[in-house]
Write a protein that holds these residues in place. Structure first.
Motif, PDB file in Angstrom:
ATOM      1  N   ILE A 163      -3.570  -1.686   7.192  1.00  0.00           N
ATOM      2  CA  ILE A 163      -3.700  -3.144   7.167  1.00  0.00           C
ATOM      3  C   ILE A 163      -4.812  -3.556   6.211  1.00  0.00           C
ATOM      4  N   VAL A 164      -5.897  -2.784   6.173  1.00  0.00           N
ATOM      5  CA  VAL A 164      -6.996  -3.071   5.241  1.00  0.00           C
ATOM      6  C   VAL A 164      -6.503  -3.028   3.798  1.00  0.00           C
ATOM      7  N   GLU A 165      -5.679  -2.050   3.474  1.00  0.00           N
ATOM      8  CA  GLU A 165      -5.182  -1.939   2.098  1.00  0.00           C
ATOM      9  C   GLU A 165      -4.252  -3.091   1.747  1.00  0.00           C
ATOM     10  N   VAL A 166      -3.494  -3.578   2.712  1.00  0.00           N
ATOM     11  CA  VAL A 166      -2.676  -4.764   2.460  1.00  0.00           C
ATOM     12  C   VAL A 166      -3.565  -5.954   2.122  1.00  0.00           C
ATOM     13  N   ALA A 167      -4.659  -6.113   2.870  1.00  0.00           N
ATOM     14  CA  ALA A 167      -5.596  -7.203   2.606  1.00  0.00           C
ATOM     15  C   ALA A 167      -6.267  -7.042   1.245  1.00  0.00           C
ATOM     16  N   LEU A 168      -6.628  -5.816   0.885  1.00  0.00           N
ATOM     17  CA  LEU A 168      -7.283  -5.570  -0.403  1.00  0.00           C
ATOM     18  C   LEU A 168      -6.344  -5.860  -1.569  1.00  0.00           C
ATOM     19  N   ARG A 169      -5.081  -5.466  -1.429  1.00  0.00           N
ATOM     20  CA  ARG A 169      -4.107  -5.793  -2.480  1.00  0.00           C
ATOM     21  C   ARG A 169      -3.945  -7.300  -2.613  1.00  0.00           C
ATOM     22  N   ALA A 170      -3.969  -7.995  -1.482  1.00  0.00           N
ATOM     23  CA  ALA A 170      -3.753  -9.447  -1.511  1.00  0.00           C
ATOM     24  C   ALA A 170      -4.893 -10.178  -2.218  1.00  0.00           C
ATOM     25  N   ILE A 171      -6.136  -9.688  -2.092  1.00  0.00           N
ATOM     26  CA  ILE A 171      -7.268 -10.382  -2.735  1.00  0.00           C
ATOM     27  C   ILE A 171      -7.567  -9.844  -4.126  1.00  0.00           C
ATOM     28  N   SER A 172      -6.792  -8.873  -4.574  1.00  0.00           N
ATOM     29  CA  SER A 172      -7.009  -8.347  -5.924  1.00  0.00           C
ATOM     30  C   SER A 172      -6.591  -9.388  -6.954  1.00  0.00           C
ATOM     31  N   PRO A 173      -7.215  -9.400  -8.148  1.00  0.00           N
ATOM     32  CA  PRO A 173      -6.864 -10.399  -9.174  1.00  0.00           C
ATOM     33  C   PRO A 173      -5.413 -10.344  -9.612  1.00  0.00           C
ATOM     34  N   GLY A 174      -4.803  -9.162  -9.528  1.00  0.00           N
ATOM     35  CA  GLY A 174      -3.420  -9.042  -9.972  1.00  0.00           C
ATOM     36  C   GLY A 174      -2.430  -9.744  -9.071  1.00  0.00           C
ATOM     37  N   ILE A 175      -2.725  -9.812  -7.780  1.00  0.00           N
ATOM     38  CA  ILE A 175      -1.824 -10.453  -6.819  1.00  0.00           C
ATOM     39  C   ILE A 175      -2.349 -11.810  -6.394  1.00  0.00           C
ATOM     40  N   ASN A 176      -3.638 -11.887  -6.058  1.00  0.00           N
ATOM     41  CA  ASN A 176      -4.305 -13.161  -5.759  1.00  0.00           C
ATOM     42  C   ASN A 176      -3.566 -13.945  -4.670  1.00  0.00           C
ATOM     43  N   ASP A 177      -3.507 -13.354  -3.484  1.00  0.00           N
ATOM     44  CA  ASP A 177      -2.839 -13.984  -2.335  1.00  0.00           C
ATOM     45  C   ASP A 177      -3.815 -14.006  -1.159  1.00  0.00           C
ATOM     46  N   PRO A 178      -4.821 -14.882  -1.201  1.00  0.00           N
ATOM     47  CA  PRO A 178      -5.861 -14.864  -0.162  1.00  0.00           C
ATOM     48  C   PRO A 178      -5.341 -15.182   1.231  1.00  0.00           C
ATOM     49  N   TYR A 217     -15.722  -2.636   5.666  1.00  0.00           N
ATOM     50  CA  TYR A 217     -16.671  -2.520   4.561  1.00  0.00           C
ATOM     51  C   TYR A 217     -16.031  -2.719   3.191  1.00  0.00           C
ATOM     52  N   GLN A 218     -14.796  -2.253   3.003  1.00  0.00           N
ATOM     53  CA  GLN A 218     -14.128  -2.461   1.719  1.00  0.00           C
ATOM     54  C   GLN A 218     -13.765  -3.934   1.518  1.00  0.00           C
ATOM     55  N   ILE A 219     -13.312  -4.580   2.593  1.00  0.00           N
ATOM     56  CA  ILE A 219     -12.966  -6.001   2.476  1.00  0.00           C
ATOM     57  C   ILE A 219     -14.209  -6.820   2.165  1.00  0.00           C
ATOM     58  N   VAL A 220     -15.343  -6.478   2.794  1.00  0.00           N
ATOM     59  CA  VAL A 220     -16.596  -7.186   2.517  1.00  0.00           C
ATOM     60  C   VAL A 220     -16.995  -7.005   1.063  1.00  0.00           C
ATOM     61  N   HIS A 221     -16.843  -5.799   0.552  1.00  0.00           N
ATOM     62  CA  HIS A 221     -17.251  -5.512  -0.834  1.00  0.00           C
ATOM     63  C   HIS A 221     -16.407  -6.291  -1.840  1.00  0.00           C
ATOM     64  N   TYR A 222     -15.094  -6.249  -1.670  1.00  0.00           N
ATOM     65  CA  TYR A 222     -14.215  -6.868  -2.664  1.00  0.00           C
ATOM     66  C   TYR A 222     -13.957  -8.355  -2.399  1.00  0.00           C
ATOM     67  N   GLY A 223     -14.218  -8.830  -1.180  1.00  0.00           N
ATOM     68  CA  GLY A 223     -13.943 -10.233  -0.869  1.00  0.00           C
ATOM     69  C   GLY A 223     -15.172 -11.092  -0.745  1.00  0.00           C
ATOM     70  N   LYS A 224     -16.348 -10.559  -1.120  1.00  0.00           N
ATOM     71  CA  LYS A 224     -17.591 -11.290  -0.953  1.00  0.00           C
ATOM     72  C   LYS A 224     -17.587 -12.608  -1.724  1.00  0.00           C
ATOM     73  N   GLY A 225     -16.890 -12.651  -2.850  1.00  0.00           N
ATOM     74  CA  GLY A 225     -16.893 -13.857  -3.667  1.00  0.00           C
ATOM     75  C   GLY A 225     -15.929 -14.933  -3.206  1.00  0.00           C
ATOM     76  N   SER A 248       0.847  -1.187   0.000  1.00  0.00           N
ATOM     77  CA  SER A 248       0.000   0.000   0.000  1.00  0.00           C
ATOM     78  C   SER A 248       0.885   1.240   0.000  1.00  0.00           C
ATOM     79  N   PRO A 249       0.516   2.285  -0.760  1.00  0.00           N
ATOM     80  CA  PRO A 249       1.295   3.528  -0.704  1.00  0.00           C
ATOM     81  C   PRO A 249       1.313   4.146   0.687  1.00  0.00           C
ATOM     82  N   ARG A 250       0.283   3.865   1.489  1.00  0.00           N
ATOM     83  CA  ARG A 250       0.211   4.412   2.838  1.00  0.00           C
ATOM     84  C   ARG A 250       1.256   3.812   3.769  1.00  0.00           C
ATOM     85  N   THR A 251       1.817   2.668   3.402  1.00  0.00           N
ATOM     86  CA  THR A 251       2.813   2.030   4.266  1.00  0.00           C
ATOM     87  C   THR A 251       4.226   2.537   4.006  1.00  0.00           C
TER      88      THR A 251
END
Length: 428
Positions: free
Chosen positions: A285-300, A352-360, A90-93
């Motif tokens: 920490i949320v942004e780290v989790a979001l990057r990990a579940i993104s299709p480009g990284i795919n690290d659940p 809320y962001q993790i729920v939105h992007y990780g619902k699947g 994350s750029p914030r880190t």
């Protein structure tokens, strides 16, 4: 003064500047010793500490060039790590690594060694050729220290770039903020709503002097100032909020026209700071989790670990009370009111962001449920009901009848664990 200290703390140049200044002082002391006092101390120094001027110049020249190379390599390594942090995590880190003490000390030590060698060479006059000097010996010791720290720096970089180490540092930062909030609430009143004493006749809005994020509020300084002038400060903004210039920060309740400048007690900057902002520390920490579940990284798995640490951090917020803090002066008169923490707000903004992007991804949903269970085990009955209600938001929209039997079994098991056993206590 506090604003200056805050700016110094945020600057990455401070530690290298201190080490460079110390090295400059060491070079001046060594040159002065070799120039003026070497005849007096030479009988008391071991022979190995003294060298000829030619050998000293050769050694110091080699040390200067070597340390400059090490500094360049260190800076290049730092840039590579910063790029990795920005793209993978994350750029914030970035600020967490840039302000890391080991990184800044490494740059400071290497720059200091270069400065010592150059200054020593500069003041080695030809008039010293008849004497022995100690500058080379000190330079060799400095070079050995630099070499040892360089090995440690490489080890530090190798561990810092690991996601587990990053999350650990972010967790430590968030827990420090929780302790800070708890310390502010200690021995202070906390109420669900704001109530302003009726004895104050006048009310004045205090606007922001600039646009940006509220990074820090000097509560103790404001309480002392309010006590001196017999006023009450009622905040409408808090740490982490974004304000624009001339937007109201707080209201001043007084018996007279109070027009003192209180801007030195409010620190506003272009970026948020995690040292005093719990929501921002969690956001990293949320942004780290979001990057990990993104299709480009795919690290659940990394996402699941991050989510569990979020639950661990939020479980520690049981020490913090919800509502409006009323801070008193030494005479127990109310002087400042501010909303520091809201469990509902922090719970929603964390997930809320993790729920939105990780619902699947069922593994992400189960990790969220695990983190909610961690929170549920520590909080009071009222918050247990909030956590249980929040799980409905997490699973809303999921097609239960389309889920696999094993997924549905473990999900229902966690939901049953979250069910409160007791009704809400009205006193809580």
């Amino acid at each position: 003064m506090k604003q200056l200290l805050m700016k110094i703390r945020k600057g990455i140049w401070v530690v290298p500047a201190l080490y460079s200044s110390a090295s400059l002082a060491l070079a001046i002391i060594t040159v002065s010793l070799d120039t003026y006092w070497i005849h007096k101390v030479e009988p008391f120094l071991p022979v190995m500490m003294l060298t000829s001027i030619d050998l000293a110049q050769t050694v110091l020249s080699a040390i200067a060039s070597s340390l400059l190379t090490m500094t360049t390599f260190t800076f290049s390594t730092v840039m590579v790590v910063l790029t990795t942090y920005s793209s993978q995590f994350s750029p914030r880190t970035l600020q967490n690594f840039v302000r890391d003490k080991t990184t800044m000390r490494g740059l400071g030590i290497f720059l200091g060694g270069f400065i010592y060698s150059i200054i020593s060479l500069l003041f080695m006059r030809q008039s010293l050729e008849e004497h022995l000097v100690s500058s080379a010996f000190v330079g060799v010791l400095y070079a050995i220290v630099c070499l040892a720290f360089f090995a440690y720096f490489i080890h530090h970089i190798a561990t810092s770039i690991q996601i587990s180490r990053l999350i650990e540092r972010l967790e430590e930062e968030a827990l420090k903020v929780i302790d800070y909030y708890h310390g502010i609430q200690k021995d202070q009143e906390v109420h669900p709503y704001k109530t302003i004493p009726v004895q104050y006749e006048k009310v004045r809005e205090y606007p922001s002097h600039q646009s940006g994020f509220i990074q820090y509020i000097d509560f103790s300084g404001l309480v002392n100032t309010a006590s001196e002038h017999d006023v009450l400060i009622n905040f409408v903004k808090g740490i982490g909020d974004f304000v624009k210039e001339e937007e109201t920060l707080f209201y001043i309740h007084s018996h007279h026209d109070y027009k003192e400048d209180l801007s030195p007690f409010i620190f506003i900057g272009r970026e948020r700071m995690g040292e005093y902002d719990l929501a921002y520390s969690l956001q990293k920490i949320v942004e780290v989790a979001l990057r990990a579940i993104s299709p480009g990284i795919n690290d659940p798995n990394t996402a699941r670990d991050s989510i569990k640490y979020l639950g661990l951090i939020l479980s520690e917020t049981h020490l913090i009370r919800d509502g409006v803090i009323t801070m008193h002066d030494e005479d127990r008169h109310p002087r400042l009111k501010v909303t520091l923490f809201s469990f509902n707000h922090i719970l929603y903004n964390t997930y809320y962001q993790i729920v939105h992007y990780g619902k699947g991804d069922i593994s992400v949903i189960l990790a969220i449920m695990d983190s909610l269970i961690m929170i549920d085990r520590e909080v009071n009955t009222k918050r247990k009901h909030i956590v249980y209600d929040f799980h409905k938001y997490v699973i809303h929209g999921m097609e239960m009848d389309q889920m696999q039997e094993w997924d549905l079994y473990y999900l229902n098991e966690k939901i049953e664990t979250l069910k409160p056993d007791q009704p809400i206590d009205p006193k809580e």
